[in-house]
Write an enzyme that holds these catalytic residues in place. Structure first.
Site, PDB file in Angstrom:
ATOM      1  N   ILE A  33      47.942  13.076  -0.670  1.00  0.00           N
ATOM      2  CA  ILE A  33      49.097  12.989  -1.567  1.00  0.00           C
ATOM      3  C   ILE A  33      49.062  11.712  -2.415  1.00  0.00           C
ATOM      4  O   ILE A  33      49.203  11.757  -3.637  1.00  0.00           O
ATOM      5  CB  ILE A  33      50.409  13.062  -0.745  1.00  0.00           C
ATOM      6  N   ASP A  81      43.978  -2.555   6.984  1.00  0.00           N
ATOM      7  CA  ASP A  81      44.868  -1.824   7.886  1.00  0.00           C
ATOM      8  C   ASP A  81      46.286  -2.308   7.599  1.00  0.00           C
ATOM      9  O   ASP A  81      46.564  -3.511   7.701  1.00  0.00           O
ATOM     10  CB  ASP A  81      44.482  -2.114   9.350  1.00  0.00           C
ATOM     11  N   LYS A 141      56.303  -6.562   1.781  1.00  0.00           N
ATOM     12  CA  LYS A 141      56.265  -8.023   2.031  1.00  0.00           C
ATOM     13  C   LYS A 141      55.135  -8.667   1.219  1.00  0.00           C
ATOM     14  O   LYS A 141      55.335  -9.670   0.552  1.00  0.00           O
ATOM     15  CB  LYS A 141      56.031  -8.244   3.542  1.00  0.00           C
ATOM     16  N   SER A 158      58.142   9.297   2.517  1.00  0.00           N
ATOM     17  CA  SER A 158      58.852   9.601   3.755  1.00  0.00           C
ATOM     18  C   SER A 158      58.558  11.050   4.168  1.00  0.00           C
ATOM     19  O   SER A 158      57.463  11.565   3.943  1.00  0.00           O
ATOM     20  CB  SER A 158      60.348   9.345   3.533  1.00  0.00           C
ATOM     21  N   LYS A 176      59.713   7.745  10.247  1.00  0.00           N
ATOM     22  CA  LYS A 176      60.170   8.055   8.886  1.00  0.00           C
ATOM     23  C   LYS A 176      61.675   7.784   8.730  1.00  0.00           C
ATOM     24  O   LYS A 176      62.131   7.410   7.645  1.00  0.00           O
ATOM     25  CB  LYS A 176      59.840   9.503   8.525  1.00  0.00           C
ATOM     26  N   ILE A 205      53.268  20.535   1.726  1.00  0.00           N
ATOM     27  CA  ILE A 205      52.448  20.404   0.517  1.00  0.00           C
ATOM     28  C   ILE A 205      51.046  20.933   0.836  1.00  0.00           C
ATOM     29  O   ILE A 205      50.403  20.499   1.794  1.00  0.00           O
ATOM     30  CB  ILE A 205      52.371  18.924   0.053  1.00  0.00           C
TER      31      ILE A 205
HETATM   32  C1  HXC Z   1      48.255  12.441  21.756  1.00  0.00           C
HETATM   33  C2  HXC Z   1      47.132  10.707  20.688  1.00  0.00           C
HETATM   34  C3  HXC Z   1      46.552  11.626  19.766  1.00  0.00           C
HETATM   35  C4  HXC Z   1      46.881  13.010  19.915  1.00  0.00           C
HETATM   36  C5  HXC Z   1      45.874   9.619  19.276  1.00  0.00           C
HETATM   37  N1  HXC Z   1      46.673   9.494  20.341  1.00  0.00           N
HETATM   38  N2  HXC Z   1      45.769  10.904  18.895  1.00  0.00           N
HETATM   39  N3  HXC Z   1      47.975  11.106  21.656  1.00  0.00           N
HETATM   40  N4  HXC Z   1      47.724  13.379  20.920  1.00  0.00           N
HETATM   41  N5  HXC Z   1      46.368  13.933  19.107  1.00  0.00           N
HETATM   42  C6  HXC Z   1      47.003   8.274  21.046  1.00  0.00           C
HETATM   43  C7  HXC Z   1      45.781   7.624  21.658  1.00  0.00           C
HETATM   44  O1  HXC Z   1      45.408   8.244  22.887  1.00  0.00           O
HETATM   45  C8  HXC Z   1      46.281   6.197  21.871  1.00  0.00           C
HETATM   46  O2  HXC Z   1      47.148   6.122  22.964  1.00  0.00           O
HETATM   47  C9  HXC Z   1      47.160   5.975  20.647  1.00  0.00           C
HETATM   48  O3  HXC Z   1      47.506   7.274  20.161  1.00  0.00           O
HETATM   49  C10 HXC Z   1      46.441   5.220  19.560  1.00  0.00           C
HETATM   50  O4  HXC Z   1      45.263   5.916  19.247  1.00  0.00           O
HETATM   51  P1  HXC Z   1      44.077   5.203  18.464  1.00  0.00           P
HETATM   52  O5  HXC Z   1      43.073   6.232  18.138  1.00  0.00           O
HETATM   53  O6  HXC Z   1      43.634   3.995  19.194  1.00  0.00           O
HETATM   54  O7  HXC Z   1      44.842   4.668  17.178  1.00  0.00           O
HETATM   55  P2  HXC Z   1      44.341   4.428  15.747  1.00  0.00           P
HETATM   56  O8  HXC Z   1      42.859   4.338  15.667  1.00  0.00           O
HETATM   57  O9  HXC Z   1      45.084   3.306  15.235  1.00  0.00           O
HETATM   58  O10 HXC Z   1      44.724   5.787  14.998  1.00  0.00           O
HETATM   59  C11 HXC Z   1      46.022   6.034  14.578  1.00  0.00           C
HETATM   60  C12 HXC Z   1      46.305   7.503  14.651  1.00  0.00           C
HETATM   61  C13 HXC Z   1      45.240   8.319  13.919  1.00  0.00           C
HETATM   62  C14 HXC Z   1      47.679   7.758  14.034  1.00  0.00           C
HETATM   63  C15 HXC Z   1      46.362   7.923  16.100  1.00  0.00           C
HETATM   64  O11 HXC Z   1      45.525   9.699  13.996  1.00  0.00           O
HETATM   65  C16 HXC Z   1      45.070   7.891  12.513  1.00  0.00           C
HETATM   66  O12 HXC Z   1      44.525   6.856  12.220  1.00  0.00           O
HETATM   67  N6  HXC Z   1      45.486   8.653  11.542  1.00  0.00           N
HETATM   68  C17 HXC Z   1      45.428   8.239  10.114  1.00  0.00           C
HETATM   69  C18 HXC Z   1      45.330   9.380   9.236  1.00  0.00           C
HETATM   70  C19 HXC Z   1      46.445  10.310   9.396  1.00  0.00           C
HETATM   71  O13 HXC Z   1      46.959  10.546  10.483  1.00  0.00           O
HETATM   72  N7  HXC Z   1      46.868  10.895   8.352  1.00  0.00           N
HETATM   73  C20 HXC Z   1      47.903  11.922   8.424  1.00  0.00           C
HETATM   74  C21 HXC Z   1      48.942  11.574   7.535  1.00  0.00           C
HETATM   75  S1  HXC Z   1      49.940  12.981   7.331  1.00  0.00           S
HETATM   76  P3  HXC Z   1      46.662   5.560  24.423  1.00  0.00           P
HETATM   77  O14 HXC Z   1      47.873   5.623  25.274  1.00  0.00           O
HETATM   78  O15 HXC Z   1      45.565   6.479  24.872  1.00  0.00           O
HETATM   79  O16 HXC Z   1      46.187   4.150  24.175  1.00  0.00           O
HETATM   80  C22 HXC Z   1      51.463  12.499   7.563  1.00  0.00           C
HETATM   81  C23 HXC Z   1      52.494  13.541   7.263  1.00  0.00           C
HETATM   82  C24 HXC Z   1      53.804  13.161   7.852  1.00  0.00           C
HETATM   83  O17 HXC Z   1      51.706  11.410   7.924  1.00  0.00           O
HETATM   84  C25 HXC Z   1      54.882  14.100   7.467  1.00  0.00           C
HETATM   85  C26 HXC Z   1      54.743  15.435   8.054  1.00  0.00           C
HETATM   86  C27 HXC Z   1      55.681  16.437   7.550  1.00  0.00           C
END
Ligand code: HXC
Length: 291
Positions: A33, A81, A141, A158, A176, A205
Site C-alpha cells: 500500500i 527498523d 518524532k 491505520s 491500530k 485492499i
Molecule cells: C504466532 C508469531 C507469528 C505467528 C511471529 N510470531 N509470527 N506468533 N503466530 N504467525 C511471534 C514470534 O514467535 C515471536 O514471539 C514474536 O512474534 C516476534 O517474532 P520475530 O520473528 O522475532 O519478530 P520480527 O522479526 O520483529 O517480525 C515481526 C513480525 C513479522 C510482525 C512478527 O511478521 C514481520 O516482520 N512482519 C513485517 C511485514 C508485515 O507483517 N507486513 C504485513 C503488514 S499488513 P516469541 O514469543 O516466540 O519470542 C498489515 C495490515 C493490518 O499490517 C491491517 C489489517 C486489516
C-alpha cells in the site's frame, strides 16, 4: 514494476504538479500500500524517501518509483527498523541532505500475522505494538523539526479492525487503536503550529501483504460482504493520500478517513465468517497450526 503509471496523470482528477517542490517521507514505502501512496505523490511532482528493513527490496522499489517521472528523486533508506528512533533520525538526516526538506510523512510500516490469544505470546503482542504504534511515534518524532519548519502533514496508515472485536487480531487491533489515539492527540498538539495529523483506515485492499496474510482464500465471500461489491485497490488508498496532503484538505485535521467501500459498517471482520466455530478449531490446536 510499478502499480501506477503515467496514465494516472490523465485519468485521476489531480493536477500533475500538485506536489512540485515537496518531499514525502514514507515508512513501509517498499511494501504494497505505502509504495503506491509514494508512486502517486511522485507522479504528482513530489520527491520521496522510502524506509524499509530489506536492502534489496527498498533499493529496487526506490528505483522503480523514481522511473515514474523524469527528474524525480526517490531516496532508498534500507536497513531501518522503525522500532529504533536513532535509525529513523539518521534516515531523516539523509533525506534532508539529499532532498533538502520533508513536508509530508506517511507512517505506514506495520507487522501482522494471524494468532489466537492462546498462541499469541507476550513477545509476539509486543512486536506488533512496537512496529505499528511505537514505530509510528518514532517516525513522527524523527521528522518533527522538518514538519514544524515546513508546516507539514502526517498520515498514519491505520485499520478498521479495532472498531469491533476481530479474532486472531488482538495485537493489531490494539496497536491500530493506539495509532488512532496518537494521531488525534498530535492533531490537537501540532495543529497550532500548522502541522496536520490524520489517519487513513484501509479496508480489504486487493493484492496487498495484509490481504495475503489475512484473507485465507475466501475472496468471493469477502467481496460479497462489501457494500461496494469489490475489494479496494491500492490506487484507492493513494487517492485518499493525495487528498489529505493536498491543499483541498487544509482544514482536515484529527480525522480518520476510512477507505473500505463501507465494509466495516456491515460489521463482519476477518475471521468472523464461522464465528465461533473457527475459534474453537484453532484455540487448542498445536502451536504453529495454520489459521
Ligand atoms: C504466532 C508469531 C507469528 C505467528 C511471529 N510470531 N509470527 N506468533 N503466530 N504467525 C511471534 C514470534 O514467535 C515471536 O514471539 C514474536 O512474534 C516476534 O517474532 P520475530 O520473528 O522475532 O519478530 P520480527 O522479526 O520483529 O517480525 C515481526 C513480525 C513479522 C510482525 C512478527 O511478521 C514481520 O516482520 N512482519 C513485517 C511485514 C508485515 O507483517 N507486513 C504485513 C503488514 S499488513 P516469541 O514469543 O516466540 O519470542 C498489515 C495490515 C493490518 O499490517 C491491517 C489489517 C486489516
Amino acid at each position: 514494476m510499478t502499480f501506477l503509471d503515467q496514465s494516472y496523470l490523465q485519468t485521476s482528477v489531480w493536477k500533475p504538479d500538485l506536489f512540485k517542490g515537496k518531499v514525502v517521507f514514507v515508512t513501509g514505502g517498499a511494501g504494497s500500500i505505502c509504495r503506491v501512496q509514494t508512486e502517486a505523490m511522485v507522479l504528482l511532482g513530489a520527491n520521496a524517501a522510502i524506509v524499509g528493513r530489506n536492502q534489496q527490496k527498498t533499493d529496487e522499489a526506490a528505483k522503480d518509483i523514481q522511473s515514474l517521472r523524469a527528474g524525480s528523486k526517490v531516496v532508498s533508506l534500507p536497513n531501518v527498523d522503525v522500532r529504533d528512533v536513532k535509525q529513523l533520525s539518521a534516515a531523516v538526516e539523509k533525506t534532508v541532505a539529499e532532498l533538502g526538506r520533508i513536508d509530508y510523512v506517511v507512517a505506514g510500516a506495520a507487522g501482522n500475522f494471524l494468532a489466537d490469544f492462546n498462541h499469541l505470546s507476550s513477545n509476539a503482542f509486543k512486536s506488533v505494538i512496537d512496529i505499528d504504534l511505537l514505530g509510528s511515534y518514532n517516525t513522527v518524532k524523527a521528522c518533527f523539526q522538518e514538519l514544524r519548519k515546513n508546516k507539514g502533514a502526517i498520515i498514519f496508515v491505520s485499520a478498521t479492525l479495532h472498531y469491533y472485536g476481530v479474532p486472531f487480531q488482538i495485537h493489531v487491533g490494539a496497536a491500530k487503536a493506539g495509532v488512532d489515539a496518537l494521531s488525534n492527540a498530535l492533531a490537537v498538539e501540532l495543529g497550532p503550529i500548522g502541522v496536520r495529523s490524520n489517519c487513513i483506515a484501509p479496508g480489504p485492499i486487493d493484492d496487498t501483504e495484509g490481504m495475503s496474510r489475512l484473507g485465507r482464500g475466501e475472496k468471493d465471500a469477502a467481496i460479497a460482504r462489501v457494500p461496494m461489491q469489490r475489494f479496494g485497490t491500492k490506487q484507492d488508498i493513494a487517492d485518499a493520500t493525495v487528498y489529505l496532503f493536498s491543499p483541498a484538505a487544509t482544514y482536515v485535521n484529527g480525522d480518520v478517513l476510512v477507505v473500505d467501500g463501507g465494509a466495516w459498517q456491515v460489521g463482519q471482520g476477518a475471521g468472523q465468517k464461522d464465528y465461533p466455530v473457527t475459534l474453537k478449531k484453532y484455540f487448542d490446536a498445536p502451536k504453529g497450526a495454520k489459521l
